[in-house]
Every structure is written in C-alpha cells, then in structure tokens.
Design an enzyme around this catalytic site. Structure first.
Site, PDB file in Angstrom:
ATOM      1  N   HIS A 169       7.018  19.860  15.603  1.00  0.00           N
ATOM      2  CA  HIS A 169       6.082  20.745  14.903  1.00  0.00           C
ATOM      3  C   HIS A 169       6.735  21.850  14.094  1.00  0.00           C
ATOM      4  CE1 HIS A 169       2.132  19.740  17.214  1.00  0.00           C
ATOM      5  NE2 HIS A 169       2.759  18.679  16.761  1.00  0.00           N
TER       6      HIS A 169
ATOM      7  N   ASP B 196       6.477  12.639  10.034  1.00  0.00           N
ATOM      8  CA  ASP B 196       5.752  12.353  11.270  1.00  0.00           C
ATOM      9  C   ASP B 196       6.362  13.092  12.450  1.00  0.00           C
ATOM     10  OD1 ASP B 196       3.949  11.003  13.045  1.00  0.00           O
ATOM     11  OD2 ASP B 196       5.670   9.841  13.710  1.00  0.00           O
TER      12      ASP B 196
ATOM     13  N   HIS C 161       6.551  19.813  24.470  1.00  0.00           N
ATOM     14  CA  HIS C 161       6.079  18.491  24.094  1.00  0.00           C
ATOM     15  C   HIS C 161       7.260  17.716  23.543  1.00  0.00           C
ATOM     16  CE1 HIS C 161       1.409  18.638  23.668  1.00  0.00           C
ATOM     17  NE2 HIS C 161       1.828  18.700  24.912  1.00  0.00           N
TER      18      HIS C 161
ATOM     19  N   GLU D 159      -0.631  25.547  21.456  1.00  0.00           N
ATOM     20  CA  GLU D 159       0.359  24.741  20.722  1.00  0.00           C
ATOM     21  C   GLU D 159       0.270  24.965  19.216  1.00  0.00           C
ATOM     22  OE1 GLU D 159      -0.012  20.529  21.344  1.00  0.00           O
ATOM     23  OE2 GLU D 159       1.823  20.068  20.244  1.00  0.00           O
TER      24      GLU D 159
ATOM     25  N   ASP E  30       4.844  13.772  24.236  1.00  0.00           N
ATOM     26  CA  ASP E  30       3.794  13.718  23.219  1.00  0.00           C
ATOM     27  C   ASP E  30       4.255  12.889  22.030  1.00  0.00           C
ATOM     28  OD1 ASP E  30       1.584  13.997  21.713  1.00  0.00           O
ATOM     29  OD2 ASP E  30       1.975  16.055  21.091  1.00  0.00           O
TER      30      ASP E  30
ATOM     31  N   LYS F 227       1.749  24.454  15.131  1.00  0.00           N
ATOM     32  CA  LYS F 227       2.217  23.355  14.278  1.00  0.00           C
ATOM     33  C   LYS F 227       2.496  23.920  12.890  1.00  0.00           C
ATOM     34  CE  LYS F 227       1.125  18.511  13.430  1.00  0.00           C
ATOM     35  NZ  LYS F 227       0.279  17.392  13.823  1.00  0.00           N
TER      36      LYS F 227
ATOM     37  N   TRP G  84      -4.644  22.623  21.314  1.00  0.00           N
ATOM     38  CA  TRP G  84      -4.123  22.412  19.968  1.00  0.00           C
ATOM     39  C   TRP G  84      -5.303  22.105  19.047  1.00  0.00           C
ATOM     40  CZ3 TRP G  84      -4.418  17.769  17.043  1.00  0.00           C
ATOM     41  CH2 TRP G  84      -3.854  17.887  15.758  1.00  0.00           C
TER      42      TRP G  84
ATOM     43  N   ASP H 193       5.626  12.391  15.695  1.00  0.00           N
ATOM     44  CA  ASP H 193       5.238  11.753  16.950  1.00  0.00           C
ATOM     45  C   ASP H 193       5.933  10.435  17.269  1.00  0.00           C
ATOM     46  OD1 ASP H 193       3.222  13.697  17.801  1.00  0.00           O
ATOM     47  OD2 ASP H 193       2.258  13.128  15.926  1.00  0.00           O
TER      48      ASP H 193
ATOM     49  N   ASP I 246       6.179  21.981  20.553  1.00  0.00           N
ATOM     50  CA  ASP I 246       6.292  20.533  20.320  1.00  0.00           C
ATOM     51  C   ASP I 246       7.505  20.308  19.417  1.00  0.00           C
ATOM     52  OD1 ASP I 246       5.953  17.990  18.914  1.00  0.00           O
ATOM     53  OD2 ASP I 246       3.974  17.881  19.841  1.00  0.00           O
TER      54      ASP I 246
HETATM   55  C1  RNT Z   1      -0.690  17.215  17.516  1.00  0.00           C
HETATM   56  C2  RNT Z   1      -0.204  17.841  18.765  1.00  0.00           C
HETATM   57  C3  RNT Z   1      -0.991  17.506  19.993  1.00  0.00           C
HETATM   58  C4  RNT Z   1      -1.424  16.064  20.024  1.00  0.00           C
HETATM   59  C5  RNT Z   1      -2.106  15.662  21.297  1.00  0.00           C
HETATM   60  C6  RNT Z   1      -2.793  14.341  21.145  1.00  0.00           C
HETATM   61  O1  RNT Z   1       0.136  17.431  16.469  1.00  0.00           O
HETATM   62  O2  RNT Z   1       1.134  17.543  18.975  1.00  0.00           O
HETATM   63  O3  RNT Z   1      -0.276  17.867  21.118  1.00  0.00           O
HETATM   64  O4  RNT Z   1      -0.346  15.215  19.827  1.00  0.00           O
HETATM   65  O5  RNT Z   1      -2.932  16.647  21.705  1.00  0.00           O
HETATM   66 ZN    ZN Z   2       2.090  18.123  20.817  1.00  0.00          ZN
END
Ligand code: RNT
Ligand code: ZN
Length: 417
Positions: free
Chosen positions: A268, A300, A292, A232, A332, A234, A191, A302, A265
């Site tokens: 994302h 956000d 993920h 990955e 993640d 985003k 990523w 995460d 993810d």
């Molecule tokens: C970031 C991605 C990635 C990170 C990690 C730390 O937006 O999701 O996967 O969270 O690599």
């Molecule tokens: Zn991720």
C-alpha cells in the site's frame, strides 16, 4: 519430482545446522519454538477471489481486483472451511482465520444488509473456530455493495455515511463476540476504498467526514480483551489513483491521537517504499500494529507473499524490537490465477520461514558490534548469516510440526477442474 530425503538425512542435516548456529550463540530448538508460536492470520478471501456469500455481485470492486480464472474457487462456507482446513494441515505453526463481513451465512433466501449484521450470522464460523481451535479475526466490508459505488464513510450524503457507520459498529460487535467465543482478542481491521481517480478539488472535506465517522464508530466501548481495532491506509487503488481519503498520514495521525492500532499493508505504499523501517518508527506512539503480508507488483498490491527481502526484513524488525506481543501478522493477497489453496500454503510457509530466519539471527552480536562502533563486524556477520543453513532448520521445523517437508505438500493439493 523426487520425494524429499528421509527423516534420518534431515536429522543429520539439522544436527550440522544446529552446530553452525551454536557458533554464533543461537539455540536452533528455541528458534523453532519461537517461530512456531507467532500466529499467522490467513485471509478467507484468498479462497474465493474476494466474492463473499451475499450473492450481490461477482466482482469485489472497491479498487481491488483479483485477476485470473483458475478453477476450484470455494462457493460456500462449507467449501471455504474445507479448503482452509487443508491449507492449515500443510502450514506449520500457530494460525488464525480472517473473515470479512461479506462471508456471513444466513438461511437460504434471507437478505441481511450489512448494517443489520449480528454475531449470530457468524455462528457457523464461530462453532468451526472453536472446534478447530483456530481463532478468528474480522473486517467490515466497505466494497461490493450498491451503497459503496462512490464512497463509504467519507460520502457527502449523510444517509449513506450513516449506513456505513452502522455497518462498522456491527462489525466491531461481531469481532468482540469472536473474542468472547475464542477467549482471546479478535482484530477488527477497517479499510475503506474511498478515493478519486483524478485530481480532487477538495481533499479536506472527505477526510474531515471520515474523521467524524471514525470518532463515532470508535466511541462505542467494547471489552478491550475481546477486540483490537486497526485502521488500514492505502496510497492508491484501481480507480483511486489520484487520491485516497484514508491515506497513511491520515490514519497515522488519527491512530496516534486516539491511541488506535494501525495496519500496514506491504503493497500500500509507493512501489519502492517498504514498511520494515516504519515499524520502530510508529510503535512508540500506538498501542499496536497489524501487518498485511502481500507483494506489490507494478500497480497491484496483492500478489502472493514470498520469502522475499521485504518479508524477511519485516519479520527481522519485529523480532529485533521484541514486539510480537504488539504486532499481529495477517496475510492479504488474492491470486485467482493459481490454485487457491496452494496460494495460501506458499504465502504462509514463506512468512513462517522468514520468522524462523529472524529468530535464528544473533541480534545481540550485531548490536554489540554496532555499539562498539565495529560496523565492519556487523556487516560481515550480516553477510555471513545469509548463507547459514536456515533450510535445514526449516525442514526440521516442518518435520516436528507434522507438516510435509520441502515441496512434498504439493502432492496433497487436489486437482480441480
Ligand atoms: C485492500 C486492503 C484490504 C483488502 C481486504 C480484502 O487494498 O489491502 O486489506 O485486501 O480487506
Ligand atoms: Zn490489506
């Protein structure tokens, strides 16, 4: 808080639940076994707010931002391994551990830049992985580095691009060494944060540069039984709101053309866009997927993953497709505002519970109703299943796995200051 009911009561509840599920043709013992067998890869970076051990910078940068100031962050490899070990003891089922290259351990005072990393810089991790029987996964780190200020693999400057290509190649070799060491494939997930806060005038050139860089990185052939590469995408990050070079369309096209696996993810995509439906849409065209698990909230991506509709739907979709051999699951999220070990436990237990619920679904009955055109039956069964006694089966899974039942695990979480 009162302790959880005794074992006898739990077994009685399980017996009743077993009967309920048997009525729809589900063997709960088999569902428990299946749910426990799916490996969950825990992210090392939840343990220390994505700081790593390079000592270069405090903040992770790169469009991601762990917020909060809860005490107890792991400060070195030994602490991180100890904290992860405690989390593992509270999470039932198969587990892996996911490292970033910024978690390399060198001798005191030794500086090793990321393009010079070798498997030996992870030998402590590999020894731990063997001793604990916890396989490792890996990620090159394209953030929190002076050369990552503007861009990495898509940078205009060929020298900077070359640095990051060397880093990505080093990461693939390290992941392959993990695979060799553990006797099973390590996932190496790439990523990059490259993007732009405001509307770019040239969207194409960075993507062409990224494509060329990936071609070079992936051309190096490593034993496939040791390593699986994933890419990955985003939609946006902090400071890359208008444009991300590695977008979904970019990596999807690349993965299909080059037969590389893709990472989806959950945080994302557009805030209302979910990934469950994408799984069967993409799987016919790529070797595999990495999920993920995270929870997007506002801007956000995460927050700690939960037993949410989104998590449950993803687990259900993989189960329905019979695709656990091609879809790997990783966590993640990074929340620095709550106890970090508890964050791992809450997220992983929630995902495991969603896996169990997926294996408790009488999918063949739903499909039969569908194929007969009896959509009312399909809908009625889906609604009925929502209140089936999954909780009693979950308790039994925890009991048999030797991990605390219910919320009893909270007592094991050490107070930190
Ligand atoms: C970031 C991605 C990635 C990170 C990690 C730390 O937006 O999701 O996967 O969270 O690599
Ligand atoms: Zn991720």
């Amino acid at each position: 808080m009162k302790p959880y009911p005794n074992t006898e009561t739990l077994e009685q509840a399980y017996g009743l639940a077993k009967n309920s599920y048997a009525q729809v043709g589900i063997n709960t013992d088999e569902a428990i076994q299946a749910a426990e067998a799916v490996p969950l890869s825990l992210q090392c970076w939840q343990g220390d707010d994505v700081r790593g051990f390079e000592g270069v910078r405090g903040l992770s940068g790169g469009g991601i931002l762990p917020t909060g100031n809860y005490p107890g962050r792991a400060r070195n490899g030994d602490e991180l391994r100890a904290h992860a070990g405690l989390a593992f003891s509270l999470i039932p089922g198969a587990k892996r551990f996911n490292l970033h290259s910024m978690y390399r351990e060198g001798k005191p005072g030794e500086t090793i830049d990321r393009d010079a990393l070798e498997p030996e810089h992870f030998h402590t991790w590999m020894a731990w992985s063997k001793a604990e029987a916890i396989p490792l996964d890996f990620n090159p780190t394209f953030f929190a580095h002076p050369l990552a200020e503007r861009a990495t693999l898509s940078h205009e400057d060929a020298e900077i691009r070359r640095f990051w290509i060397r880093h990505a190649l080093a990461a693939r070799r390290i992941a392959s060494a993990f695979g060799e060491n553990q006797g099973s494939r390590a996932i190496n997930n790439l990523w990059i944060p490259d993007g732009s806060k405001d509307m770019p005038a040239d969207r194409l050139s960075p993507r062409l540069r990224l494509k060329d860089a990936l071609d070079e990185i992936l051309a190096c052939s490593l034993p496939p039984h040791t390593l699986r590469d994933t890419l990955e995408c985003k939609l946006f990050g902090i400071g890359s709101e208008a444009y991300v070079v590695g977008s979904h369309e970019f990596y999807l096209s690349y993965a299909v053309q080059k037969q590389i696996s893709l990472c989806l993810d959950m945080g994302h995509f557009h805030p209302t866009e979910t990934i469950a439906d994408k799984i069967s849409g993409i799987l016919p065209f790529v070797p595999g997927l990495l999920i993920h698990f995270s929870r997007g909230l506002r801007w956000d991506s995460d927050h700690v993953a939960l037993f949410s509709d989104e998590t449950r739907e993803v687990c259900r979709e993989i189960k329905r497709a019979g695709a656990f051999d091609r879809v790997a699951l990783a966590l993640d999220f990074f929340d620095a505002s709550i106890h970090r070990i508890a964050a791992w436990v809450i997220g992983a237990r929630s995902i495991r519970k969603a896996l169990l619920e997926a294996f408790l679904e009488p999918t063949s009955l739903l499909v039969a109703a569908e194929q007969a055109g009896k959509y009312h039956e399909r809908l009625a069964l889906l609604e009925a299943l929502k209140t089936f006694p999954v909780a009693a089966v979950w308790d039994k899974l925890c009991l048999d796995a030797g991990v605390p039942v219910g919320m009893d695990w909270l007592q094991t979480i050490p107070a930190v200051s």
